[in-house]
Design a protein around this motif. Sequence first.
Motif, short mmCIF file in Angstrom:
data_model
loop_
_atom_site.label_atom_id
_atom_site.label_comp_id
_atom_site.label_asym_id
_atom_site.label_seq_id
_atom_site.Cartn_x
_atom_site.Cartn_y
_atom_site.Cartn_z
N LEU A 261 0.86 -1.18 0.00
CA LEU A 261 0.00 0.00 0.00
C LEU A 261 0.90 1.23 0.00
N LEU A 262 0.88 1.97 -1.09
CA LEU A 262 1.76 3.12 -1.26
C LEU A 262 0.95 4.39 -1.44
N GLU A 263 1.63 5.52 -1.22
CA GLU A 263 1.01 6.83 -1.41
C GLU A 263 1.59 7.48 -2.67
N GLY A 264 0.78 8.30 -3.31
CA GLY A 264 1.24 8.99 -4.50
C GLY A 264 0.36 10.18 -4.81
N ALA A 265 0.53 10.74 -6.01
CA ALA A 265 -0.26 11.88 -6.43
C ALA A 265 -0.41 11.85 -7.94
N VAL A 266 -1.53 12.38 -8.43
CA VAL A 266 -1.76 12.44 -9.87
C VAL A 266 -0.74 13.40 -10.49
N ALA A 267 0.07 12.88 -11.41
CA ALA A 267 1.13 13.69 -12.02
C ALA A 267 0.66 14.34 -13.32
N GLY A 268 -0.29 13.74 -13.98
CA GLY A 268 -0.77 14.29 -15.24
C GLY A 268 -1.96 13.53 -15.75
#
Length: 434
Positions: A261-268
């Motif tokens: 389970l990882l965290e991230g962000a919408v890059a494009g």
Amino acid sequence: MKKRKKRLIQLIVLLFIATNYLLVFLDKENKVDRIAYVHDWYDIFQANLEETVSTPGVLAATEEKPVYFDKEAGTFNEFLVEEGAQVNAGDPLFSYRVHNYYETEANLLEEAAKLEGQLTAIETAIATISAYQIPEADTESAPSFEVNQDEILVEFPQDPIEANLMKEQYLAEKQNELTQKTAELALIEGQLTELQQTGDTITVESPFEGRVKELSDSLQDPLITVESTVLHAEGELSESMRPRIEEGFPVRIEVSETAALLEGAVAGVSDAPKGEVSVKGESVYPFQVTLEAPPDEGEDAVEGEETAEEENAGEEILDLLPGYHANLIITTDSAEGAATLFEKNMHQNKIWKMTVEGTLQEQTIKTGIKMNEMREITEGAAVGEWVADSPKGQLREGATFITPLKAWQQPWKQLMNPKTTNWWDHVAAGILSR
């Protein structure tokens, strides 16, 4: 005689009930007391809410870098790596035999001299901007400096804070450029040394770190494709989901192969649909998600100590491979510490408040985020206020409410415990109040 008496009693009861209903109905000035029996009531509580959408995704390398072979420069000799191998900058990739020693040597010397000139210009720019002092106060004109009148002119904004940020960003970019050019020069010098020693052979080294994705057995360009070891997630959005997703939205990545389970962000997010546009079928829009790496050792811990969660996160990222499938959970909206109530306690954007005066008040509310069965209240009520729920027929504007005594919820043992209750104070207070 008994039947007449019974009927008379029934008639009196009916008249009494009808009279009461009539009095209540005709009571426009609220002179008749109205009492509402509230059996169930709930308080407005505080909660962290978020709205999410889920879509399938897959892990992929953030970039692929091709390595080419100029057939006019020589004849291919052999590959020095295999597909899937990990390579670092400077590791040998393949070798070839040159057609013309003197021409190749001259080309390498020329390339080395060009890179040395670029390195000198970059070092000059770094030294100049590092020594430049940004004015502490706003000036009428934006500060600027020239590194080379014909090549570099940097202008800063008038705000000193913005100017310093721009200066730091410029220095960071130049440091990266300096590192890249230094590595290129080292590769050229290595090839030149090898050529002078062997007389006809040059080994091409990897200019970057990564994983060998593909070797061209037919020797067609690109001869070798190296993909980055840094991964990101890719997914597709439906037409209905596309308008709701923006760059920067937080994302949770659930990798099925490793249960990570990882965290991230919408890059494009692409504005153009994938493939050919067609009247038949739904359009889909590709998007990318950057993965958040664990903090550097010692960044958030004392003297380099890492928590167990950080260590596990680091292991999860290291174990991931391109092609692993994942579930991407995108948070489209969130509210921390929001005034929250269950939807079943709302009645078409209205609630029945139980006021401190002991009366019911119908209150129109505005709602926000919905999460499971909970709904955020943005206007009309606050955390800690009480809301009556049932029975619905008892809820009337301005009515005095009564509630049942829930004996099983009272702390009788605590109230009756002489060790925790000072009875003498209560007795004395009662006598003095008489």
